[in-house]
Scaffold this active site. Structure first.
Site, PDB file in Angstrom:
ATOM      1  N   SER A   1     -49.092  33.575  12.770  1.00  0.00           N
ATOM      2  CA  SER A   1     -49.128  35.037  12.787  1.00  0.00           C
ATOM      3  C   SER A   1     -49.747  35.215  14.294  1.00  0.00           C
ATOM      4  O   SER A   1     -50.018  34.108  15.323  1.00  0.00           O
ATOM      5  CB  SER A   1     -50.056  35.802  11.887  1.00  0.00           C
ATOM      6  OG  SER A   1     -50.163  35.717  10.473  1.00  0.00           O
TER       7      SER A   1
HETATM    8  N1  SAH Z   1     -51.445  31.656   7.536  1.00  0.00           N
HETATM    9  C1  SAH Z   1     -50.665  30.498   8.214  1.00  0.00           C
HETATM   10  C2  SAH Z   1     -48.885  31.558   8.166  1.00  0.00           C
HETATM   11  C3  SAH Z   1     -48.140  31.125   7.667  1.00  0.00           C
HETATM   12  S1  SAH Z   1     -46.332  31.805   7.253  1.00  0.00           S
HETATM   13  C4  SAH Z   1     -50.345  30.270   9.824  1.00  0.00           C
HETATM   14  O1  SAH Z   1     -51.578  30.822  10.205  1.00  0.00           O
HETATM   15  O2  SAH Z   1     -50.254  29.700  10.014  1.00  0.00           O
HETATM   16  C5  SAH Z   1     -46.272  32.262   5.560  1.00  0.00           C
HETATM   17  C6  SAH Z   1     -46.486  30.782   4.822  1.00  0.00           C
HETATM   18  O3  SAH Z   1     -46.402  31.194   3.383  1.00  0.00           O
HETATM   19  C7  SAH Z   1     -45.075  29.963   4.642  1.00  0.00           C
HETATM   20  O4  SAH Z   1     -45.866  28.620   5.845  1.00  0.00           O
HETATM   21  C8  SAH Z   1     -44.474  30.155   3.768  1.00  0.00           C
HETATM   22  O5  SAH Z   1     -43.840  28.580   3.313  1.00  0.00           O
HETATM   23  C9  SAH Z   1     -45.986  30.548   2.811  1.00  0.00           C
HETATM   24  N2  SAH Z   1     -45.082  30.573   1.609  1.00  0.00           N
HETATM   25  C10 SAH Z   1     -44.136  31.495   1.373  1.00  0.00           C
HETATM   26  N3  SAH Z   1     -44.210  32.411  -0.395  1.00  0.00           N
HETATM   27  C11 SAH Z   1     -44.888  31.175  -0.796  1.00  0.00           C
HETATM   28  C12 SAH Z   1     -45.548  30.535  -2.330  1.00  0.00           C
HETATM   29  N4  SAH Z   1     -44.811  31.503  -2.882  1.00  0.00           N
HETATM   30  N5  SAH Z   1     -46.433  30.205  -2.307  1.00  0.00           N
HETATM   31  C13 SAH Z   1     -47.313  28.921  -1.495  1.00  0.00           C
HETATM   32  N6  SAH Z   1     -46.463  29.827   0.178  1.00  0.00           N
HETATM   33  C14 SAH Z   1     -45.894  29.878   0.828  1.00  0.00           C
END
Ligand code: SAH
Length: 194
Positions: A41
């Site tokens: 983000s």
């Molecule tokens: N907070 C993170 C943003 C990651 S983007 C940062 O600071 O980098 C969102 C993430 O959610 C991705 O890595 C994706 O793989 C994960 N995601 C999506 N669905 C998910 C689920 N059901 N359980 C765990 N992770 C999930």
């Protein structure tokens, strides 16, 4: 007003540490590609979401979507313990290694579908979901402690409302929209939209 310690920490944390590519753009306030179709983000949103969570040194936090581990570090810094879940193995491995090198020892990692929560460690004082869904997963509502707060983007694929969900001392759920955001999708074990 955002707590001064949080702002100081935010300023001290180099986003390059969480990126394998796109490092040249790390200091810009924009979301960036972290591979596997996922994004980190924009820093100002991470700051705002951390602030809204209102963490204390006693807070037990559940994070869904470890991704790069950038948001995780803010949670780890201002809470007691973070339980973080990621469904993509390569991201899970990299984030774990990164945070270990940075010295965060109050974080537990899990590979899997975070929409199911993490039953063994529930209830959680705070829950933060950094991927978006059509509706709030019921397991997460159940695993939210009384007087707890959850942040989750809910809506269609193009745009979602960032919801602040609270559970009062009687277990009553309240929700409030903090505005519009756009997050990648929350997917189940089979890769289906949730
Ligand atoms: N907070 C993170 C943003 C990651 S983007 C940062 O600071 O980098 C969102 C993430 O959610 C991705 O890595 C994706 O793989 C994960 N995601 C999506 N669905 C998910 C689920 N059901 N359980 C765990 N992770 C999930």
């Amino acid at each position: 007003m955002i707590k001064i310690e949080l702002i100081e920490f935010f300023k001290s944390l180099d986003r390059r540490l969480f990126l394998e590519k796109n490092q040249a753009y790390a200091s810009m306030d924009i979301p960036l590609d972290i591979g596997y179709g996922q994004t980190i983000s924009q820093p100002s949103l991470v700051l705002e979401m951390t602030d809204v969570l209102d963490l204390t040194s006693d807070s037990k936090v559940l994070e869904i979507g470890t991704g790069s581990g950038y948001q995780t570090v803010f949670l780890a810094k201002f809470s007691n313990h973070v339980f973080t879940i990621e469904r993509i193995e390569a991201l899970y491995e990299k984030a774990k290694e990164r945070l270990n090198v940075l010295g965060y020892d109050n974080v537990s990692y899990k590979l899997g579908d975070g929409s199911l929560g993490w039953e063994e460690h529930a209830p959680f004082d705070r829950i933060i979901v950094t991927s978006s869904a059509f509706k709030i997963p019921s397991n997460l509502l159940e695993q939210l402690a009384t007087n707890g707060k959850m942040l989750i983007p809910i809506g269609e694929e193009e745009v979602q409302k960032l919801l602040l969900v609270t559970k009062d001392s009687h277990g009553k759920i309240n929700q409030e929209s903090l505005g519009y955001v756009r997050f990648v999708r929350l997917l189940d074990d089979e890769g289906r939209l949730l």
